[in-house]
Design an enzyme around this catalytic site. Structure first.
Site, short mmCIF file in Angstrom:
data_model
loop_
_atom_site.label_atom_id
_atom_site.label_comp_id
_atom_site.label_asym_id
_atom_site.label_seq_id
_atom_site.Cartn_x
_atom_site.Cartn_y
_atom_site.Cartn_z
N HIS A 116 -10.74 19.89 -8.14
CA HIS A 116 -9.56 19.02 -8.19
C HIS A 116 -8.40 19.73 -8.90
O HIS A 116 -8.62 20.67 -9.67
CB HIS A 116 -9.93 17.73 -8.94
CG HIS A 116 -8.95 16.62 -8.79
ND1 HIS A 116 -8.46 16.21 -7.57
CD2 HIS A 116 -8.36 15.82 -9.71
CE1 HIS A 116 -7.62 15.20 -7.75
NE2 HIS A 116 -7.54 14.96 -9.05
N CYS A 129 -5.07 17.44 -3.19
CA CYS A 129 -4.73 17.37 -4.61
C CYS A 129 -3.73 18.43 -5.07
O CYS A 129 -2.85 18.14 -5.88
CB CYS A 129 -5.99 17.40 -5.48
SG CYS A 129 -7.05 18.84 -5.24
N ASP A 144 -2.75 12.33 -13.11
CA ASP A 144 -3.31 12.65 -11.81
C ASP A 144 -2.56 11.89 -10.72
O ASP A 144 -2.75 10.70 -10.54
CB ASP A 144 -4.80 12.29 -11.77
CG ASP A 144 -5.48 12.79 -10.50
OD1 ASP A 144 -4.80 13.35 -9.61
OD2 ASP A 144 -6.71 12.61 -10.40
#
Length: 183
Positions: free
Chosen positions: A133, A91, A149
């Site tokens: 994250h 991520c 995202d």
């Protein structure tokens, strides 16, 4: 605030009040900016460019893969290699790559680190270290820092805000059911 795709499009075109660091691209390889322009060609606003980049990383035709290990590097620039040949990572790599790409397009961007919404366990939310994250926040006047995202998660932990679902549905026809995190 709960912005819509329309309100974010209307908020285009300004970085007043935003620290210039969120537009900094010092030392970024020109190939990254060229790729950002290519991916977002035809996207008329900063919001549309953010959605285009998100879809490029996570959409159905994406060649990117979420993995806690990364592809071995052989090139002269780690970001260029991640974006053009490696296309595998975690991520933080996806978020930082998209933030840099947005900045090259004149959209103020930063990386946020925290946790996804976790999982429902017996009627309660369970958030643990596996839910750590990173994602991107882009600045839009009047709306502020707005979440995107770019990590291609397929396990239900992806952060898909309603305005991204709305914009994707406008581009692809009726939006499919996608998870939206509770806030």
């Amino acid at each position: 605030p709960a912005p819509t795709a329309e309100s974010l499009r209307a908020a285009d075109g300004g970085a007043a009040g935003v620290d210039p660091v969120f537009l900094a691209t010092d030392g970024v390889d020109p190939r990254v900016a060229a790729l950002a322009r290519e991916v977002t060609a035809g996207a008329p606003t900063g919001f549309d460019r953010a959605v285009a980049l998100t879809q490029w990383f996570t959409g159905p035709g994406s060649s990117f893969t979420y993995d806690l290990s990364t592809a071995p590097g052989n090139g002269d620039d780690a970001l260029v290699e991640f974006l053009t040949s490696g296309r595998r990572g975690y991520c933080e790599q996806f978020a930082s790559a998209m933030a840099v790409m947005l900045r090259t397009l004149g959209v103020p961007a930063r990386v946020a680190v925290g946790f996804t919404g976790g999982r429902d366990v017996a009627g309660a939310r369970s958030v643990g270290t596996a839910d750590a994250h990173a994602w991107v926040e882009a600045w839009f006047p009047g709306a502020g820092w707005t979440t995107f995202d770019p990590t291609p998660l397929t396990d239900g932990r992806a952060i898909v805000p309603p305005y991204v679902v709305q914009a994707a549905g406008e581009a692809d026809g009726p939006a499919s059911e996608q998870p939206v995190p509770e806030e």
